[in-house]
Design an enzyme around this catalytic site. Structure first.
Site, PDB file in Angstrom:
ATOM      1  CG  PHE B 219      -1.850   1.217   1.216  1.00 40.38           C
ATOM      2  CD1 PHE B 219      -3.120   1.115   0.657  1.00 40.38           C
ATOM      3  CD2 PHE B 219      -1.440   2.449   1.721  1.00 40.38           C
ATOM      4  CE1 PHE B 219      -3.963   2.215   0.600  1.00 40.38           C
ATOM      5  CE2 PHE B 219      -2.283   3.562   1.662  1.00 40.38           C
ATOM      6  CZ  PHE B 219      -3.544   3.440   1.115  1.00 40.38           C
ATOM      7  CG  ASP B 325       5.572   3.688   1.725  1.00 42.34           C
ATOM      8  OD1 ASP B 325       5.529   4.257   2.832  1.00 42.34           O
ATOM      9  OD2 ASP B 325       4.590   3.607   0.968  1.00 42.34           O
ATOM     10  CE  LYS B 356      -0.274   5.548   7.534  1.00 45.15           C
ATOM     11  NZ  LYS B 356      -1.683   5.599   7.885  1.00 45.15           N
ATOM     12  CB  THR B 381       1.311  26.129  -4.384  1.00 39.31           C
ATOM     13  OG1 THR B 381       0.924  26.419  -5.720  1.00 39.31           O
ATOM     14  CG2 THR B 381       1.144  27.391  -3.534  1.00 39.31           C
TER      15      THR B 381
END
Lengths: 497, 497
Positions: B219, B325, B356, B381
């Site tokens: 995931f 990850d 997280k 931005t």
């Protein structure tokens, strides 16, 4: 526009600062009478070359750990107030770019400062919830008194996200799920085993090739899905894989508008016809059209309300959704809260995305049917940031209290009129002036754009560019006539030099 | 672990609350001696059915404007402290899920509260910069004393982002630009006119079909690019267009590990061979491999350090990047700050993504060559949120002051040992216990997972699931033995019932 909380001495100070500028026409001379900010400087102040010695050293230091090649200037936010940015060398610039159009009510705005010290803000910062699973019991209240207070006409739902790219991508997902659900025969029809298994392999039918149609010149973000709809400049897109999605021509209007009515109407008709043809014929079925009310990053390209009205009808006729990307145009800068309110649509868009000046992000919508048929289909851990939702509420309070949308409409009218005069006076220097009746959301083309922006900065005015040769004015909602006068004076100075 | 700032009376109160639990083995009975939080409850307290009457009404109210079908519980964050969540009906739950693993140091942590009231935090909230253009002059300092303090071994650069999805997508863009640049002949080679024009049409050669390889069960987020690498469950992917990118098998280990050494080694070898084959043969050239140290959402699937060492070698051998990850595994929960530190790699990964529990997000890297060859290629931005960078700094201070990584390693060892005993006692109920020596990052399979989680909640413990039948324990770093004992007692109660 006088803020009653400001002291007489502050007004005195401002009045003293408001001495007539030598190059200003008399109509502009005595506008400097009040300010929204007690600590706002009265004018720019440039003490060193830009960047100055301290900034240069700090930039080298920052570059060791963080890419600084796109750095414009290092800012001392402690000393920035209202419409003015300070740098570490003590230079003070009038800011007419506002963090790429994302500051609404001025630097170190006292009302926002107060809201940021509120226990509710502190709690939302330190206890960031997974909003889809464990929202604060007060989240409905935060939404109702904040984000939803600003909901565009006809909309009463919101899905919150983290950035403009994220707002657009989640809107695309909602649109594509809606379309697939329709094709499947409705929300109650279950997924087939083949859909389930093929989706895990990134293949149809589970991951079908539905598409989002955007316009050439449009900018909708830089994550992979949003970037697939961005069509502004190669530098945004080079080397990055993109979905095979269609792009329609956006009208290239000629200015001044009143001289090219027939040509512009024909151009808009041509673009609409191409758009409809793509929707009907593109090999990857279109689920939604996304459009900016004014293509900003792409060059401040406008189209008429009639164009957008026809686009709305066209999307309805072809059973695709219309997503209006108000990430840059939203929150008052065009003289209405949402730029698409200028169109007087009889049926609202299906979704309106927001971010930047809202500080919060997401998409508004009007039909619960745009909620996918099952939970967890539109979901992620944070789903936005309640701290930014609380900040948006404070921004809205400030906008309401000071009537800043009407104020911006008025200031914009003044600024546009004055720029029109400048444009007549120096016809080769200020070209294709656009944004009439669009608040301060004004742009013009310059034959020496990059040089103009650089020289403006050295003279104390921070401007932004867009497209190939446009200067885009993106002041905050607290921009006033006396700020406009400084901008106009500097522009004229630079042009005359 | 005693926090010296806490008063004697608070300790007394905690000691009083630490009465022996009837079902606990004697070794667990007297562990409750200190707590990190003055206001932390001593145990769960359930007063109503869940959801209670007030929560039910508030949920209906929220659902009018915001989809609540994935809602787990409405939370009263004012009354939540340390490891405990309060709901609006006055129920208090021990939280072993922590906002999908994204709260590091407890609810209403006093040190974070203090940091959130700091003027630097307030300024960063109300003056949010476009970080790539106008960073705070102090941003280097904020990074160096914060995010970069936590940089994984061998890494000294960071690109900041907004969310885990955004962190991964920007890492993918960096990897793909790196690969394309290599193919082009180096950073100094200019783009061709054909690349420029085709990129604007979403077509090769300007937008080539480079790919990111991920693992089945992985995931990595839910925006279009990150979702193309997510391979956890159909509900995450159905109907959403995805890139034609490859997925390799992730080892399916058998437990207990010491009984299946040969089988597991063979399984890991098989997966590595498939991975290498895909890198060498997949029709869309692979730029990078992304992998979670422990596949979390996909079911808490582990692989051995040897697997990851071989994966590092394999990516180097094939000239593709390795992205780790650490969005869920990072920031201490596995008993090391970054889970990949358990692998003892001789050459670090190329990028490590985080979000997280860090509250800030982005990717670390080690080579300036992963900066693309021109400015504005990796840009947006906001490029993250300095407010969250400041919060991460405060989280790091709290972790350091209280030595929470070592603490979590120790608490995790205790919890794992106790769960192992429970698993032996009730062999059909706690299956495939995993996460040994991985701090509190522990999971097990349950034959009645969803029911178990539901009943645990009614008894005052908030648990999370993952994969098809796993219970994942995702406590905060302030989870202590006495919290573990409550969890263990409740689990045993539920199993015996």
């Amino acid at each position: 526009m006088l803020n009653s909380r400001f002291s007489y001495s502050a007004l005195q100070r401002v009045a003293r600062a408001g001495k007539p500028h030598k190059l200003l026409p008399s109509s502009r001379r005595y506008a400097t009478l009040s300010t929204f900010f007690q600590h706002e400087p009265s004018q720019p102040s440039i003490k060193t070359e830009l960047p100055g010695p301290i900034a240069l050293q700090m930039r080298t230091d920052l570059n060791d750990v963080f890419d600084t090649r796109s750095l414009n200037m290092l800012v001392d936010y402690k000393k920035s107030h209202g419409n003015y940015l300070a740098d570490p060398d003590g230079n003070i610039l009038l800011d007419v770019f506002a963090q790429i159009a994302s500051i609404a009510v001025g630097y170190n705005n006292p009302h926002l400062e107060q809201a940021s010290k509120d226990p509710a803000m502190v709690r939302s910062l330190i206890n960031r919830p997974a909003l889809g699973n464990f929202p604060d019991a007060e989240y409905a209240e935060i939404l109702r008194t904040g984000i939803l207070q600003a909901a565009p006409p006809g909309m009463n739902q919101v899905f919150t996200a983290s950035t403009g790219s994220d707002a657009n991508e989640t809107a695309y997902k909602a649109a594509i799920m809606w379309k697939a659900q329709q094709n499947r025969g409705g929300p109650e029809v279950e997924f087939t085993p083949e859909e389930m298994s093929s989706s895990m392999l990134n293949k149809a039918p589970g991951a079908p090739n539905h598409s989002i149609l955007s316009f050439h010149g449009g900018f909708h973000g830089r994550t992979f899905g949003s970037l697939s709809t961005t069509r502004s400049k190669p530098i945004h897109k080079l080397d990055i894989p993109a979905f095979d999605w269609p792009a329609a021509p956006f009208p290239k209007l000629r200015y001044p508008l009143h001289e090219f009515e027939a040509e512009n109407t024909a151009e808009e008709r041509r673009c609409l016809q191409e758009t409809e043809k793509l929707i009907q014929e593109f090999h990857n079925p279109v689920a939604a059209v996304i459009v900016e009310p004014i293509q900003s990053e792409g060059g401040d390209n406008h189209a008429s309300p009639a164009f957008f009205q026809a686009l709305r009808e066209l999307t309805l006729r072809n059973n695709v959704l219309l997503i209006v990307d108000e990430v840059q145009t939203g929150v008052g800068a065009t003289g209405k809260f949402w730029a698409h309110e200028h169109w007087d649509l009889s049926i609202p868009p299906d979704m309106v995305t927001f971010s930047k000046k809202a500080q919060a992000a997401g998409y508004y919508f009007r039909e619960p049917s745009l909620r996918p048929n099952k939970p967890y289909r539109q979901f992620n851990t944070w789903m936005g940031d309640p701290a930014r939702a609380i900040l948006f509420r404070a921004i809205l309070e400030e906008i309401t209290t000071k009537d800043l949308v009407a104020h911006t409409a008025k200031t914009g009218k003044y600024l546009f009129d004055q720029l029109e005069q400048l444009s007549s006076k120096y016809p080769g220097e200020i070209l294709n002036l656009r944004g009439k009746d669009r608040g301060t959301f004004i742009a013009f083309d310059s034959p020496r754009r990059d040089e103009l922006i650089k020289r403006a900065k050295s003279s104390g005015v921070n401007l932004g560019g867009c497209g190939d040769r446009a200067v885009r004015l993106r002041p905050m909602l607290v921009f006033q006539e006396h700020h406009a006068n400084i901008l106009l004076e500097k522009l004229e100075d630079l042009i005359r030099q």
